[in-house]
Design a protein around this motif. Structure first.
Motif, PDB file in Angstrom:
ATOM      1  N   THR A   1       0.812  -1.220   0.000  1.00 54.73           N
ATOM      2  CA  THR A   1       0.000   0.000   0.000  1.00 54.73           C
ATOM      3  C   THR A   1       0.845   1.270   0.000  1.00 54.73           C
ATOM      4  N   TYR A   2       0.386   2.239  -0.781  1.00 50.85           N
ATOM      5  CA  TYR A   2       0.949   3.587  -0.807  1.00 50.85           C
ATOM      6  C   TYR A   2      -0.148   4.547  -0.372  1.00 50.85           C
ATOM      7  N   ILE A   3       0.154   5.417   0.595  1.00 48.71           N
ATOM      8  CA  ILE A   3      -0.814   6.428   1.044  1.00 48.71           C
ATOM      9  C   ILE A   3      -0.135   7.792   1.007  1.00 48.71           C
ATOM     10  N   LEU A   4      -0.722   8.718   0.247  1.00 47.89           N
ATOM     11  CA  LEU A   4      -0.205  10.076   0.155  1.00 47.89           C
ATOM     12  C   LEU A   4      -1.081  10.987   1.012  1.00 47.89           C
ATOM     13  N   THR A   5      -0.457  11.768   1.892  1.00 47.08           N
ATOM     14  CA  THR A   5      -1.195  12.701   2.747  1.00 47.08           C
ATOM     15  C   THR A   5      -0.606  14.098   2.620  1.00 47.08           C
ATOM     16  N   CYS A   6      -1.438  15.096   2.936  1.00 44.68           N
ATOM     17  CA  CYS A   6      -1.025  16.495   2.869  1.00 44.68           C
ATOM     18  C   CYS A   6      -1.268  17.172   4.209  1.00 44.68           C
ATOM     19  N   GLU A   7      -0.329  18.014   4.609  1.00 51.24           N
ATOM     20  CA  GLU A   7      -0.410  18.667   5.912  1.00 51.24           C
ATOM     21  C   GLU A   7      -1.644  19.556   6.038  1.00 51.24           C
TER      22      GLU A   7
ATOM     23  N   PHE B   1       3.363  15.304   2.503  1.00 50.43           N
ATOM     24  CA  PHE B   1       3.838  16.558   1.936  1.00 50.43           C
ATOM     25  C   PHE B   1       3.457  17.712   2.846  1.00 50.43           C
ATOM     26  N   GLU B   2       4.461  18.365   3.410  1.00 47.36           N
ATOM     27  CA  GLU B   2       4.241  19.423   4.390  1.00 47.36           C
ATOM     28  C   GLU B   2       3.572  20.655   3.796  1.00 47.36           C
TER      29      GLU B   2
END
Length: 408
Positions: free
Chosen positions: A340-346, A373-374
């Motif tokens: 699994t790949y999970i991309l999150t944003c601050e 990604f901050e």
């Protein structure tokens, strides 16, 4: 002349007042984000007026505006063949990258677009450009699903559409038609599409009739739960573009064909108060004080009401269904999920949904990459071309496709 100058000054001041919102200094391209947010808010307000006048449902009107600004025909290029077709009655747009001479079978991604289960399309330029880039950079076949939207259909019909289309695609004869390697297929989606991708991955991992199992899932700032609207990211980003907390709660209510009177109660967690017995069994799955690191929880406190509104869960039992909130699935389900790949944003209310899901998957023994990604905000990955080109959009897209290239 003087009166014209006064009027112009007043109009500029009014526009600046409408556009300007305070944003953290760390967010990517803040003034560009303000303009994008103001445009979207304007479209929402226009669609609400259309609804009020009885001319159309506000979501149909809003989606009409969104699609009018960016619908693209299925245009092929030298590197990617594009066509619109249907898989078991579900519309799809298929992007076929050029096969490599030494690899007769290509890898593939089934992609599910975002939009709160109610907006956008596989055929608008943002998703068309994303899938074109994926097909070209990965030499892959990308199947972008045009599932039905609210208010045409409600939960769980969107799930049924993506399941039907994906099962059709996974048939040996269909994979052979598209020259796809049955062992190199993944599922992916962003926002509400990330929700549907996570649900599909959970269902397929338990479905014995699915012979070709998914190799991976890639979830982009996914929506994963509707039981706690006061996680640290919901508290931190309560009014942050493009997805304020109140708007996300409304999307959930729309998805379930619920009563808007519930929205305000839900944003203060009245639907999962201590006296709402139905929600008790799921609280451990959403205990963010243990699922989130100290760098995220900071000084935020859980919002747990003593007395709530039990009527919400009684009228919307879908809130407690793992098919709507994959974060509350049992551990036995999670342990069978693929890489699994999970991309999150601050700067996103959904940040902690993704981080908590990553933690639960790791605890279940799943190989997980959490890509944070901050300077990111909700929806940023589809904004890479002028005039909505954000530096973080380019970087998130590059990081996402790079991971797919290395793992699919």
């Amino acid at each position: 002349m003087r009166s014209s100058l006064v009027l112009l000054t007043a109009l500029v001041a009014l526009a600046a007042y409408y556009i300007y919102i305070p944003l953290p200094s760390s967010v990517s391209d803040p003034w560009k984000l303000m303009l994008l947010d103001a445009t979207f808010r304007g479209a929402q307000q226009l669609s609400n007026l259309i609804h009020y006048l009885g001319l159309s449902h506000h979501l149909i009107a809003l989606n009409f505006i969104i699609i009018s600004f960016g619908k693209k025909n299925a245009l092929s290029s030298a590197q990617v063949k594009v066509r619109d077709t249907a898989f078991d009655g579900v519309e799809v747009r298929v992007f076929e990258g050029s096969p490599k001479p030494d690899e007769p079978l290509r890898r593939s991604i089934v992609y599910i677009h975002g939009g709160g289960w109610a907006l956008a399309s596989a055929k608008i330029k943002y998703y068309d450009e994303l899938c074109m880039a994926m097909a070209e950079d990965l030499n892959a076949v990308i199947v972008s699903i045009e599932y039905r939207l609210v208010p045409q259909v409600y939960f769980p019909e969107q799930i049924h559409d993506v399941v039907r289309a994906t099962k059709y695609f996974l048939q040996p004869e269909v994979l052979q038609q598209y020259h796809v390697d049955p062992g190199r297929i993944g599922i992916s989606g962003d926002s509400a599409g990330g929700n549907l991708a996570a649900v599909l991955a959970q269902q397929f991992s338990q479905d014995a009739s699915v012979r070709n199992k998914l190799k991976l899932q890639a979830l982009i700032y996914p929506v994963l739960q509707a039981l706690d609207f006061n996680t640290p990211s919901y508290q931190q980003n309560v009014n942050t573009p493009i997805l304020p907390r109140y708007v996300m709660a409304k999307y959930w209510v729309d998805y379930f064909k619920g009563d808007y009177d519930f929205v305000q109660a839900m944003v203060v967690n009245n639907h999962t108060a201590l006296d709402v017995s139905e929600a008790a069994a799921f609280r451990a799955y959403l205990n963010w004080t243990s699922l989130l690191p100290a760098s995220i929880t900071k000084n935020y406190k859980p919002v747990v009401q003593t007395m709530g509104n039990a009527r919400i869960i009684k009228e919307l039992p879908q809130l407690l269904d793992a098919r709507s909130s994959p974060l509350i699935a049992d551990q036995e389900v999670l342990q069978h999920l693929p890489k699994t790949y999970i991309l999150t944003c601050e700067h996103d209310v959904l940040r902690d949904d993704g981080i908590m899901y990553a933690k639960r998957l790791v605890n279940a023994g799943v190989d997980v990459t959490l890509d944070h990604f901050e300077d990111g905000f909700h929806g940023c990955m589809i904004f890479t071309s002028w005039p909505t080109n954000f530096s973080v959009g380019v970087r998130t897209r590059y990081s996402y496709i790079k991971w797919l290239d290395q793992n699919l």
